[in-house]
Design a protein around this motif. Sequence first.
Motif, PDB file in Angstrom:
ATOM      1  N   GLU A  68     -24.168 165.688   9.839  1.00  0.00           N
ATOM      2  CA  GLU A  68     -25.529 165.466   9.562  1.00  0.00           C
ATOM      3  C   GLU A  68     -26.593 165.712  10.565  1.00  0.00           C
ATOM      4  O   GLU A  68     -27.790 166.321  10.657  1.00  0.00           O
ATOM      5  CB  GLU A  68     -25.773 163.981   8.975  1.00  0.00           C
ATOM      6  CG  GLU A  68     -25.181 163.581   7.750  1.00  0.00           C
ATOM      7  CD  GLU A  68     -23.725 163.410   7.788  1.00  0.00           C
ATOM      8  OE1 GLU A  68     -23.170 163.352   8.849  1.00  0.00           O
ATOM      9  OE2 GLU A  68     -23.462 162.964   6.683  1.00  0.00           O
TER      10      GLU A  68
ATOM     11  N   LYS B 130     -25.491 156.802   9.868  1.00  0.00           N
ATOM     12  CA  LYS B 130     -24.556 157.491  10.521  1.00  0.00           C
ATOM     13  C   LYS B 130     -25.095 157.831  11.858  1.00  0.00           C
ATOM     14  O   LYS B 130     -24.387 157.917  13.088  1.00  0.00           O
ATOM     15  CB  LYS B 130     -24.193 158.690   9.862  1.00  0.00           C
ATOM     16  CG  LYS B 130     -23.307 158.431   8.667  1.00  0.00           C
ATOM     17  CD  LYS B 130     -22.659 159.761   8.140  1.00  0.00           C
ATOM     18  CE  LYS B 130     -21.965 159.442   7.001  1.00  0.00           C
ATOM     19  NZ  LYS B 130     -21.303 160.754   6.355  1.00  0.00           N
TER      20      LYS B 130
ATOM     21  N   MET C 234     -31.456 163.804   3.810  1.00  0.00           N
ATOM     22  CA  MET C 234     -30.860 163.427   4.958  1.00  0.00           C
ATOM     23  C   MET C 234     -31.091 161.952   5.556  1.00  0.00           C
ATOM     24  O   MET C 234     -30.309 161.437   6.283  1.00  0.00           O
ATOM     25  CB  MET C 234     -31.058 164.443   6.479  1.00  0.00           C
ATOM     26  CG  MET C 234     -30.665 165.818   5.808  1.00  0.00           C
ATOM     27  SD  MET C 234     -28.910 165.860   5.242  1.00  0.00           S
ATOM     28  CE  MET C 234     -28.051 165.556   6.775  1.00  0.00           C
TER      29      MET C 234
ATOM     30  N   SER D 193     -28.775 172.367   2.355  1.00  0.00           N
ATOM     31  CA  SER D 193     -28.869 171.278   3.547  1.00  0.00           C
ATOM     32  C   SER D 193     -27.717 170.354   3.179  1.00  0.00           C
ATOM     33  O   SER D 193     -26.957 169.729   4.216  1.00  0.00           O
ATOM     34  CB  SER D 193     -30.274 170.233   3.607  1.00  0.00           C
ATOM     35  OG  SER D 193     -30.386 169.578   2.601  1.00  0.00           O
ATOM     36  N   ALA D 194     -27.418 169.792   1.847  1.00  0.00           N
ATOM     37  CA  ALA D 194     -25.925 168.871   1.642  1.00  0.00           C
ATOM     38  C   ALA D 194     -25.000 169.942   1.978  1.00  0.00           C
ATOM     39  O   ALA D 194     -23.945 169.275   2.646  1.00  0.00           O
ATOM     40  CB  ALA D 194     -26.063 168.469   0.212  1.00  0.00           C
TER      41      ALA D 194
ATOM     42  N   ALA E 200     -28.271 159.248   5.371  1.00  0.00           N
ATOM     43  CA  ALA E 200     -27.187 159.497   6.781  1.00  0.00           C
ATOM     44  C   ALA E 200     -27.876 159.408   8.064  1.00  0.00           C
ATOM     45  O   ALA E 200     -27.078 158.944   8.947  1.00  0.00           O
ATOM     46  CB  ALA E 200     -27.081 161.185   6.526  1.00  0.00           C
ATOM     47  N   LEU E 201     -29.242 159.854   8.128  1.00  0.00           N
ATOM     48  CA  LEU E 201     -29.816 159.784   9.592  1.00  0.00           C
ATOM     49  C   LEU E 201     -29.870 158.172   9.947  1.00  0.00           C
ATOM     50  O   LEU E 201     -29.522 157.720  11.031  1.00  0.00           O
ATOM     51  CB  LEU E 201     -31.449 160.132   9.375  1.00  0.00           C
ATOM     52  CG  LEU E 201     -32.176 159.879  10.490  1.00  0.00           C
ATOM     53  CD1 LEU E 201     -31.769 160.740  11.753  1.00  0.00           C
ATOM     54  CD2 LEU E 201     -33.616 160.234  10.266  1.00  0.00           C
TER      55      LEU E 201
ATOM     56  N   ALA F  39     -24.644 170.090   5.865  1.00  0.00           N
ATOM     57  CA  ALA F  39     -24.433 168.609   6.300  1.00  0.00           C
ATOM     58  C   ALA F  39     -22.728 168.320   5.808  1.00  0.00           C
ATOM     59  O   ALA F  39     -21.989 167.758   6.947  1.00  0.00           O
ATOM     60  CB  ALA F  39     -25.161 167.663   5.731  1.00  0.00           C
ATOM     61  N   GLU F  40     -22.310 168.849   5.044  1.00  0.00           N
ATOM     62  CA  GLU F  40     -20.925 168.393   4.634  1.00  0.00           C
ATOM     63  C   GLU F  40     -19.979 169.318   5.543  1.00  0.00           C
ATOM     64  O   GLU F  40     -19.033 168.545   6.044  1.00  0.00           O
ATOM     65  CB  GLU F  40     -20.631 168.927   3.146  1.00  0.00           C
ATOM     66  CG  GLU F  40     -19.254 168.602   2.475  1.00  0.00           C
ATOM     67  CD  GLU F  40     -18.863 167.121   2.571  1.00  0.00           C
ATOM     68  OE1 GLU F  40     -17.852 166.699   2.736  1.00  0.00           O
ATOM     69  OE2 GLU F  40     -19.975 166.420   2.309  1.00  0.00           O
TER      70      GLU F  40
ATOM     71  N   MET G  96     -27.380 169.315  10.910  1.00  0.00           N
ATOM     72  CA  MET G  96     -28.336 169.786   9.886  1.00  0.00           C
ATOM     73  C   MET G  96     -29.803 169.329  10.336  1.00  0.00           C
ATOM     74  O   MET G  96     -30.642 170.108  10.108  1.00  0.00           O
ATOM     75  CB  MET G  96     -28.059 169.093   8.420  1.00  0.00           C
ATOM     76  CG  MET G  96     -28.813 169.234   7.423  1.00  0.00           C
ATOM     77  SD  MET G  96     -29.123 171.046   7.065  1.00  0.00           S
ATOM     78  CE  MET G  96     -30.558 171.293   7.144  1.00  0.00           C
ATOM     79  N   LEU G  97     -29.955 167.994  11.030  1.00  0.00           N
ATOM     80  CA  LEU G  97     -31.373 167.658  11.446  1.00  0.00           C
ATOM     81  C   LEU G  97     -31.505 168.472  12.770  1.00  0.00           C
ATOM     82  O   LEU G  97     -32.854 168.695  12.556  1.00  0.00           O
ATOM     83  CB  LEU G  97     -31.230 166.273  11.589  1.00  0.00           C
ATOM     84  CG  LEU G  97     -31.068 165.312  10.254  1.00  0.00           C
ATOM     85  CD1 LEU G  97     -30.714 163.810  10.741  1.00  0.00           C
ATOM     86  CD2 LEU G  97     -32.298 165.383   9.448  1.00  0.00           C
TER      87      LEU G  97
END
Length: 193
Positions: A162, A29, A22, A153-154, A25-26, A157-158, A165-166
Amino acid sequence: HVLLPLLLLVFSQIILSVIFVMAPALVVKILKIDLLNIGSRLILPIGLGGILGMVTTVKLLAKIRKIRLINIGLFVLSFSLFLLILVVPHLNYVWKTLAVILLGISAGYAFSLFLVPTQTLLQEKTPHNLRGRVFGVLGFMITISAVLPVLFSALIAEFFGEIWMLLILATLIFILGIVSLKGENIAFRFNRS
């Protein structure tokens, strides 16, 4: 005595795997920082915090119970992630940069505070005649936990994004801290009787 540290070590691998997946993306995004700056703004502070945590944790082990250090590490890590996800994106550029660096140091420090006592606890509590089995199982579980969380997690997140997920990861770390805290209280009562 052996199961809790074993599961904590496996969970630490899951945490690392999810954060590695992640991280881009963290940074791009959520924090809106250029991906080229990930090394100096996030990875270097996490590494510095990890080294500081490792050095101080070794000294703290002589003064504070291992399970207490594990709990502190889990709570500080979860709060660092919550702040990084929920607060930092709303700061201006200068404060955001400073906050990311400080929270990176804090997260790295907390991870060491959680990981070093857990390893020590597992080695101390494992009976001598079962060490091979326990560490063999640990190695296998870490291998499995490095793959499966990345896929899930992917996928999460999809579908959810994201940030979610975090947030799920930070919440799981916080819940694990609470479970570990309850385990500390049970172990304390057991040792007193």
